[in-house]
Design an enzyme around this catalytic site. Structure first.
Site, PDB file in Angstrom:
ATOM      1  N   HIS A 134      13.129  12.059   3.681  1.00 24.70           N
ATOM      2  CA  HIS A 134      12.505  13.315   4.068  1.00 24.70           C
ATOM      3  C   HIS A 134      12.318  14.273   2.901  1.00 24.70           C
ATOM      4  CE1 HIS A 134      10.292  15.563   6.844  1.00 24.70           C
ATOM      5  NE2 HIS A 134      10.775  16.619   6.230  1.00 24.70           N
ATOM      6  N   LYS A 174       3.387  30.090   3.723  1.00 27.82           N
ATOM      7  CA  LYS A 174       2.525  29.653   2.626  1.00 27.82           C
ATOM      8  C   LYS A 174       1.060  29.653   3.040  1.00 27.82           C
ATOM      9  CE  LYS A 174       5.528  27.001  -0.271  1.00 27.82           C
ATOM     10  NZ  LYS A 174       4.966  27.579  -1.490  1.00 27.82           N
ATOM     11  N   TRP A 211       6.921   0.089   3.978  1.00 31.36           N
ATOM     12  CA  TRP A 211       7.397   0.822   2.800  1.00 31.36           C
ATOM     13  C   TRP A 211       8.758   1.467   3.061  1.00 31.36           C
ATOM     14  CZ3 TRP A 211       8.606   5.808   1.157  1.00 31.36           C
ATOM     15  CH2 TRP A 211       8.477   6.813   2.111  1.00 31.36           C
ATOM     16  N   SER A 252      13.409   6.391 -13.625  1.00 29.80           N
ATOM     17  CA  SER A 252      12.314   7.132 -14.236  1.00 29.80           C
ATOM     18  C   SER A 252      12.199   8.529 -13.638  1.00 29.80           C
ATOM     19  CB  SER A 252      11.009   6.362 -14.053  1.00 29.80           C
ATOM     20  OG  SER A 252       9.916   7.189 -14.308  1.00 29.80           O
ATOM     21  N   SER A 253      12.264   8.603 -12.307  1.00 30.38           N
ATOM     22  CA  SER A 253      12.126   9.906 -11.646  1.00 30.38           C
ATOM     23  C   SER A 253      13.275  10.828 -12.003  1.00 30.38           C
ATOM     24  CB  SER A 253      12.112   9.734 -10.132  1.00 30.38           C
ATOM     25  OG  SER A 253      10.931   9.144  -9.734  1.00 30.38           O
ATOM     26  N   SER A 313      -1.685  26.989  -5.193  1.00 27.37           N
ATOM     27  CA  SER A 313      -1.355  28.391  -5.460  1.00 27.37           C
ATOM     28  C   SER A 313      -1.864  28.856  -6.813  1.00 27.37           C
ATOM     29  CB  SER A 313       0.159  28.590  -5.403  1.00 27.37           C
ATOM     30  OG  SER A 313       0.655  28.143  -4.181  1.00 27.37           O
ATOM     31  N   GLU A 355      11.844  13.354   0.087  1.00 27.92           N
ATOM     32  CA  GLU A 355      10.787  12.689  -0.672  1.00 27.92           C
ATOM     33  C   GLU A 355       9.397  13.199  -0.271  1.00 27.92           C
ATOM     34  OE1 GLU A 355      10.484  10.626  -3.127  1.00 27.92           O
ATOM     35  OE2 GLU A 355       8.404   9.980  -2.864  1.00 27.92           O
ATOM     36  N   HIS A 409      14.688  13.144  12.258  1.00 27.85           N
ATOM     37  CA  HIS A 409      13.508  13.253  13.123  1.00 27.85           C
ATOM     38  C   HIS A 409      12.580  12.057  12.930  1.00 27.85           C
ATOM     39  CE1 HIS A 409      11.407  15.827   9.811  1.00 27.85           C
ATOM     40  NE2 HIS A 409      11.110  14.577   9.652  1.00 27.85           N
ATOM     41  N   HIS A 410      12.871  11.214  11.927  1.00 24.22           N
ATOM     42  CA  HIS A 410      12.106   9.975  11.766  1.00 24.22           C
ATOM     43  C   HIS A 410      12.644   8.870  12.660  1.00 24.22           C
ATOM     44  CE1 HIS A 410       9.904  11.321   8.144  1.00 24.22           C
ATOM     45  NE2 HIS A 410      10.973  12.059   7.959  1.00 24.22           N
ATOM     46  N   THR A 433       6.481  27.077   5.916  1.00 28.52           N
ATOM     47  CA  THR A 433       5.172  26.475   5.652  1.00 28.52           C
ATOM     48  C   THR A 433       4.071  27.410   6.135  1.00 28.52           C
ATOM     49  OG1 THR A 433       6.243  24.370   6.086  1.00 28.52           O
ATOM     50  CG2 THR A 433       3.880  24.330   5.820  1.00 28.52           C
ATOM     51  N   TYR A 468       8.629  16.087   0.721  1.00 25.21           N
ATOM     52  CA  TYR A 468       8.425  17.399   0.102  1.00 25.21           C
ATOM     53  C   TYR A 468       8.303  17.294  -1.404  1.00 25.21           C
ATOM     54  CZ  TYR A 468       9.209  19.068   4.724  1.00 25.21           C
ATOM     55  OH  TYR A 468       9.081  19.264   6.061  1.00 25.21           O
ATOM     56  N   ARG A 488       1.382   1.072  14.927  1.00 17.71           N
ATOM     57  CA  ARG A 488       1.038   0.914  13.508  1.00 17.71           C
ATOM     58  C   ARG A 488       1.492  -0.455  13.024  1.00 17.71           C
ATOM     59  NH1 ARG A 488       5.587   4.698  10.480  1.00 17.71           N
ATOM     60  NH2 ARG A 488       4.486   4.037   8.631  1.00 17.71           N
ATOM     61  N   HIS A 546       0.845  -1.197   0.000  1.00 19.49           N
ATOM     62  CA  HIS A 546       0.000   0.000   0.000  1.00 19.49           C
ATOM     63  C   HIS A 546       0.881   1.248   0.000  1.00 19.49           C
ATOM     64  CE1 HIS A 546      -2.959   3.014   1.115  1.00 19.49           C
ATOM     65  NE2 HIS A 546      -2.259   3.298   2.205  1.00 19.49           N
ATOM     66  N   ASP A 573       7.097  22.023 -26.276  1.00 21.89           N
ATOM     67  CA  ASP A 573       7.016  20.675 -25.718  1.00 21.89           C
ATOM     68  C   ASP A 573       8.004  20.619 -24.567  1.00 21.89           C
ATOM     69  OD1 ASP A 573       7.054  17.688 -25.406  1.00 21.89           O
ATOM     70  OD2 ASP A 573       5.855  17.798 -27.232  1.00 21.89           O
TER      71      ASP A 573
END
Lengths: 520, 323
Positions: free
Chosen positions: A247, A325, A135, A163-164, A262, A249, A296-297, A322, A251, A444, A70, A99
């Site tokens: 991390h 924003k 994951w 790809s990315s 926006s 990632e 922090h993870h 943040t 963002y 979890r 998932h 293009d």
């Protein structure tokens, strides 16, 4: 001159061999939606099992495979490609380019995705089952104790990363090199800005992820000891490398969403975006900070106190840009002539729920408090508020906002609003209670739980089913629009919309801006 | 077909539809699937790998052939004058950011090296926050770098120490560090450094020659660069042979062997790639007469790549071999 371009080719070859940014964008969008459904199906299995305490439907081993797939499918298959699809469609039209900069590579970036996910999903049918280590694939769960299918998982991550990286290089080259005359950097639509910065992040961290999975591969098959203390390595090393990717990632996932919001809020507030410059700088600041907060993870792995403090303060700093924003979006709406069409509803849902997710993030950033929250359902609730109500809501908003431009037909506003309200209500029923069970101590990634969590879990499951069902409505609405929606040929679908994409015909012709427009 | 228009702006060349991407996908996916299957056959299966190797080699061949055709087409388009100055800039940007992504890939491995050397090693030996870990798990392990004795060997056993390949780690007799070399002139990494640094210089001389329009000078110095690259790879192969045959230093030698072989191995792989790129440019120039003083991006991109692998080597030399 003999300078005509033809329209799309007929049949399957149009899609297989295309070099057209709109075709490729369309393929990305449909692919990501199909992955959204697949990842959603895994989520439904998870919630069905958690509907009541006790083992109900699936084996614990299979439950672990579901949570793992998932997460992987939603992050790498649904959210990321959906924004790449949006970038493909919109960036050339927003900056007045004919293009993408490297059209053939663009097609390649897309086409390696489906087979990579075929392999990843195919691991479900392999001996030993699919990856079951979450994951985040922490070692040694993903090395010493992993099922054999981990090797296929590693290679599919490599392909996704490739790809990315190619997609991002393409976006950077397009934005830096293909802007129409007069389209200076500080005139670019904010969606283009957020994607440019996202692309930098991707090019910087996807190779690090490739490094991490390569070390796993070597540990598993070739006897190295990167993540094995017995050989002088360290499993915690894996977490550091993973989150150095992981991390930024998050963002990577949310910055394009910021861009979408926006674009849309000014349209329906009928006011220009408040604080454009500060939006750009805030985005850049968030991107910079994302590189120095990764640990922090992992407050609870046993870092020295100095490390905990550094990562705690750096993380809290993110709240500043943040906040800039969020205040800018709110101020854009202040005294605007607002209307609430479906895209706007989704953006306002985004604003409220993403801010809740941001605040729980702030709670989690406090190291001593995080010792309590770590690996609990509170974390699950937090990141679903930013991933689903943040990224997915803004993606839904984007689809409704630009769909008329893409296909020249108007979606049903009633159905769109219904989709929004069911999503909004279902989402909150699903995830709000998870804050409580998390704070009360429910961990979890478990298939069974203590009895006192039963009521909230049942609510959560019901909400998840409602949210899941509302996506079927979304699919139906989009398909119905494309097939039989009310035709519209107004260049400007929304009266308050600004930007080059609203100056071309509706539906957008196969080739746009073959002659660059002049931007004042 | 797209043709050059004579309006005041130069048209950006958007290629017609192309089979290249799909072919490259087929090749890439088959080769990665094949490689994964080979590894699983070896580690988890019965060791019969023929079929998997077949998929791998077929995929790799298909992939290489497609890339060959792809670059060939890009070169042809440029020589046909389809590439405007703007398109050329797209290629420049593409190459630059590709090299940046490669830098980040190496950063992951350097990061692992630094983390292990400054934190993990001392902690396993009982310093700082890891004191209890040493006492409870690795009593008797002393940290030094290079690490001749892994924690596993220091406690003299493998019980309760599950490792990824379910194997054991073996200590080596000699590392590749400068301090352990028999004599400075017998220390291969120094010769490797001299060879690679001079190749960066020769490729620069070749570039200067090309900018002066002196194709002869270009061909000679580029040829020398490729030869130096081959010499480097040969010396590196010799070093690996020495490591495995005489020093007992393998991928299995704990974290020192892991970081040593992964860093130098990926570097060596990138040298081979860069060398191949330069060799192709050399063949293009010598046999095809390609490149002029103001149009030689294929060469320039390859030379950037070459300088990049050179810089990585400087860091390797410093942090893997000397310090």
């Amino acid at each position: 001159m003999g300078d005509h371009h033809h329209g799309p080719a007929k049949g399957l070859s149009r899609w297989l061999f295309t070099t057209n940014h709109k075709d490729i964008g369309t393929m990305y969008l449909w692919f990501s939606f199909s992955m959204f459904i697949l990842g959603g199906a895994f989520a439904m299995i998870i919630r069905a099992e958690l509907f009541q305490p006790g083992m109900q439907l699936v084996e614990p081993a299979f439950f672990n495979q579901m949570t793992t797939l998932h997460g992987l499918v939603m992050v790498f298959g649904a959210i990321m490609p959906s924004f790449v699809g949006l970038a493909n469609w919109m960036i050339p039209m927003m900056i007045g380019a004919p293009d993408m900069a490297l059209p053939r590579m663009n097609n390649w970036s897309f086409w390696i995705l489906p087979p990579a996910f075929l392999i990843l999903a195919g691991t479900l049918f392999m001996e030993g089952g699919a990856p079951n280590f979450g994951w985040t694939f922490y070692a040694p769960l993903s090395t010493t104790y992993a099922p054999p299918s981990v090797t296929y998982f590693i290679f599919s991550i490599h392909v996704l990363g490739l790809s990315s990286i190619m997609g991002s290089i393409n976006i950077i080259a397009t934005v830096m090199n293909m802007r129409a005359p007069g389209m200076t950097y500080m005139k670019m639509p904010l969606f283009v800005w957020t994607w440019l910065i996202t692309a930098f992040l991707l090019v910087a961290v996807m190779p690090v992820l490739a490094g991490a999975v390569t070390m796993m591969l070597m540990d598993i098959h070739f006897g190295t000891s990167f993540f094995s203390a017995a050989g002088g390595g360290d499993p915690v090393l894996f977490q550091h490398i993973f989150w150095f990717f992981g991390h930024p990632e998050v963002y990577i996932i949310i910055l394009p969403a910021f861009g979408v919001v926006s674009q849309i809020i000014p349209t329906f507030a009928r006011k220009p975006l408040f604080g454009y410059d500060s939006m750009v700088y805030a985005t850049a600041a968030i991107a910079f900070l994302s590189f120095i907060v990764w640990a922090h993870h992992m407050y609870t792995v046993g870092m020295p106190v100095a490390g905990e403090l550094f990562f705690m303060y750096a993380t809290m700093l993110i709240a500043v840009p943040t906040g800039v924003k969020v205040f800018n979006w709110v101020t854009t709406m202040w005294r605007g002539a607002m209307t609430f069409e479906t895209p706007m509803l989704f953006c306002m849902g985004f604003l409220v729920l993403f801010t809740i997710g941001g605040f729980t993030g702030l709670m989690l950033s406090i190291a001593p408090a995080d010792f309590q929250y770590h690996d609990s359902y509170f974390v699950v609730a937090h990141f679903h508020y930013v991933m689903v109500a943040g990224a997915v809501f803004s993606m839904s908003a984007a689809v409704y906002y630009w769909l008329p431009k893409w296909c020249g037909r108007m979606y049903s506003e009633t159905m769109g609003k219904t989709h929004f309200w069911i999503s909004f209500i279902g989402f909150n029923i699903a995830f709000f209670p998870q804050h409580f069970v998390g704070l009360a101590g429910m961990p979890r990634r478990i298939p069974d739980y203590a009895l006192q969590f039963a009521d909230f879990n049942m609510m959560s499951s019901i909400g998840a089913f409602i949210y899941g069902a509302s996506q079927i409505l979304f699919l139906y609405n989009v398909v119905a629009t494309i097939v039989a929606g009310k035709p519209t040929s107004e260049a400007k679908t929304w009266e308050g919309a600004e930007g080059l994409e609203w100056t071309v015909a509706t539906p957008a012709p196969y080739h746009t801006f073959e002659t660059p427009p002049q931007v004042r | 077909m797209t043709t050059q228009s004579s309006t005041e702006y130069e048209k950006y060349y958007v290629p017609e539809k192309s089979k290249l991407a799909v072919c490259a996908t087929i090749g890439l996916i088959l080769s990665t699937f094949g490689a994964a299957s080979v590894m699983n056959d070896m580690t988890f299966g019965d060791g019969a790998t023929t079929g998997s190797w077949g998929i791998f080699w077929f995929g790799l061949f298909f992939f290489s052939a497609t890339l060959f055709g792809w670059f060939r087409m890009a070169i042809k388009e440029n020589r046909a004058g389809l590439n405007s100055a703007q398109l050329k800039k797209s290629y420049v940007l593409g190459m630059f950011w590709f090299i940046f992504s490669e830098v980040m890939f190496f950063l992951a491995f350097f990061g692992a090296l630094f983390y292990v050397r400054t934190l993990v090693g001392p902690w396993l030996a009982g310093e700082g926050e890891g004191g209890r870990m040493n006492h409870l798990l690795w009593e008797g392990f002393n940290y030094q770098w290079p690490m001749p004795l892994t924690p596993q060997e220091a406690v003299g056993g493998v019980a309760n120490q599950p490792v990824a390949n379910m194997g054991t780690f073996q200590s080596y007799e000699q590392s590749m560090a400068f301090g352990e070399a028999a004599a400075w002139y017998l220390w291969l990494p120094m010769w490797n450094t001299i060879v690679l640094l001079s190749s960066s210089f020769t490729v620069h001389v070749a570039h200067m020659g090309l900018l002066d329009g002196n194709k002869r000078k270009f061909n000679i110095w580029l040829g020398i660069t490729v030869a130096l690259g081959m010499l480097f790879v040969a010396l590196q192969a010799l070093e690996y042979y020495e490591a495995y045959a005489h020093f007992g230093l393998t991928l299995n030698s704990g974290i020192y062997g892991s970081t040593f072989f992964m860093l130098t191995g990926f570097h060596g792989f990138h040298v081979v790639m860069g060398m191949t790129m330069l060799l192709i440019q050399w063949l293009r120039s010598v046999r095809g007469g390609h490149f002029t003083a103001d149009d030689h991006f294929g060469f320039e991109a390859s030379s950037w790549y070459w300088h990049f692998v050179d810089v990585v080597w400087v860091f390797l030399f410093l942090f893997v071999y000397i310090l």
